[in-house]
Design a protein around this motif. Sequence first.
Motif, short mmCIF file in Angstrom:
data_model
loop_
_atom_site.label_atom_id
_atom_site.label_comp_id
_atom_site.label_asym_id
_atom_site.label_seq_id
_atom_site.Cartn_x
_atom_site.Cartn_y
_atom_site.Cartn_z
N LEU A 115 0.83 -1.19 0.00
CA LEU A 115 0.00 0.00 0.00
C LEU A 115 0.87 1.25 0.00
O LEU A 115 1.97 1.25 0.56
CB LEU A 115 -0.88 0.03 1.25
CG LEU A 115 -1.89 -1.10 1.43
CD1 LEU A 115 -2.42 -1.07 2.86
CD2 LEU A 115 -3.03 -1.00 0.43
N THR A 116 0.37 2.30 -0.61
CA THR A 116 0.93 3.63 -0.41
C THR A 116 0.03 4.35 0.58
O THR A 116 -1.14 4.63 0.28
CB THR A 116 0.99 4.41 -1.72
OG1 THR A 116 1.83 3.72 -2.66
CG2 THR A 116 1.54 5.81 -1.49
N LEU A 117 0.54 4.59 1.77
CA LEU A 117 -0.28 5.18 2.83
C LEU A 117 -0.28 6.70 2.73
O LEU A 117 0.75 7.32 2.46
CB LEU A 117 0.27 4.76 4.20
CG LEU A 117 0.29 3.26 4.50
CD1 LEU A 117 0.92 3.01 5.86
CD2 LEU A 117 -1.11 2.67 4.45
N HIS A 136 -4.85 -8.24 -2.31
CA HIS A 136 -5.92 -7.54 -3.03
C HIS A 136 -6.71 -8.56 -3.83
O HIS A 136 -6.13 -9.44 -4.48
CB HIS A 136 -5.33 -6.49 -3.98
CG HIS A 136 -4.42 -5.51 -3.31
ND1 HIS A 136 -4.90 -4.38 -2.69
CD2 HIS A 136 -3.07 -5.51 -3.14
CE1 HIS A 136 -3.86 -3.70 -2.18
NE2 HIS A 136 -2.76 -4.38 -2.44
N ALA A 152 -5.18 5.03 2.14
CA ALA A 152 -4.20 4.24 1.39
C ALA A 152 -4.60 4.14 -0.07
O ALA A 152 -5.76 4.32 -0.43
CB ALA A 152 -4.07 2.83 2.00
N THR A 154 -3.20 2.12 -4.08
CA THR A 154 -2.27 1.38 -4.92
C THR A 154 -2.35 1.99 -6.32
O THR A 154 -3.23 2.80 -6.61
CB THR A 154 -2.60 -0.12 -4.99
OG1 THR A 154 -3.92 -0.27 -5.54
CG2 THR A 154 -2.54 -0.78 -3.62
N GLN A 160 -8.03 2.73 -1.21
CA GLN A 160 -7.87 1.41 -0.62
C GLN A 160 -8.39 1.31 0.81
O GLN A 160 -8.57 0.20 1.32
CB GLN A 160 -6.39 1.01 -0.64
CG GLN A 160 -5.88 0.58 -2.00
CD GLN A 160 -6.32 -0.83 -2.36
OE1 GLN A 160 -6.89 -1.56 -1.57
NE2 GLN A 160 -6.07 -1.22 -3.60
N LEU A 171 -11.71 -1.24 4.64
CA LEU A 171 -10.49 -1.71 3.98
C LEU A 171 -10.86 -2.40 2.68
O LEU A 171 -11.58 -3.40 2.71
CB LEU A 171 -9.72 -2.67 4.89
CG LEU A 171 -9.40 -2.19 6.31
CD1 LEU A 171 -8.73 -3.31 7.10
CD2 LEU A 171 -8.53 -0.95 6.27
N PHE A 173 -8.76 -3.97 0.80
CA PHE A 173 -7.86 -5.13 0.71
C PHE A 173 -8.15 -6.13 1.83
O PHE A 173 -8.99 -5.89 2.69
CB PHE A 173 -6.41 -4.66 0.77
CG PHE A 173 -6.11 -3.81 1.97
CD1 PHE A 173 -5.66 -4.38 3.14
CD2 PHE A 173 -6.31 -2.44 1.93
CE1 PHE A 173 -5.40 -3.60 4.26
CE2 PHE A 173 -6.05 -1.64 3.04
CZ PHE A 173 -5.60 -2.24 4.21
#
Length: 232
Positions: A115-117, A136, A152, A154, A160, A171, A173
């Motif tokens: 993830l890119t938070l 995912h 988050a 992606t 996300q 969430l 994911f």
Amino acid sequence: MSKSALILRHLAFEDLGSFAAVLSDEGYRLIHAEAGIDPLPDPLGPDLVVVLGGPIGVNDADTYPCMAAERAWLRPRLDARRPTLGICLGAQLMASALGARVAAMPHKEIGFAPLTLTRAGADGPLGQLRDAPVLHWHGEAFDIPAGAENLAATAACPTQAFAMGPAILGLQFHPEAAELPAFERWLIGHSVELAQAGVDPNSLRSQAATHGAPLKRAGQSMLRTWLRELPA
């Protein structure tokens, strides 16, 4: 006195996974409900509600009436900011109940990826996932509900996770289901979807062998952190 956690499940093998042990350790008494089958209690009653994933969609209510029923059931609970966690379909149901759009993505996102938070995500419970690729498995995605924070992203899906205060967490994911051999149930149960999406089960199996154990630790830490930050 133990706290109650209602677990709403849409598919037998998409269960609590590694989260079950954390909820038990944190003093929750688990109450299981099967979507479309079991009657749902007073939405404000359980101390915690966890809505799990599944292969149907929020917009499939004409075919699966439980989707409309679950959205309507969630709405007063979310409005009251009662502790609620949604995973994949569960998060999409929460977002829809909060008035956000849920729609098909150009391509399905299936596999393990980091993830890119956002800053809000990194500063909160999702910070525990910083170094762990997560699972995912979705073809639809939610918009961030009004008043919620995006936590988050992606490359395939910029939304996300979302939070609305400390008690509402959605969430997209799956941090709860990753380890072999239990992950094999996902590969077998979703065999048709994988074939249609052109995803090799052997690749997913290899990813789970590499990332499953670290994700279990990180996912359990994330959940434990979130539970302990819930308002009393």
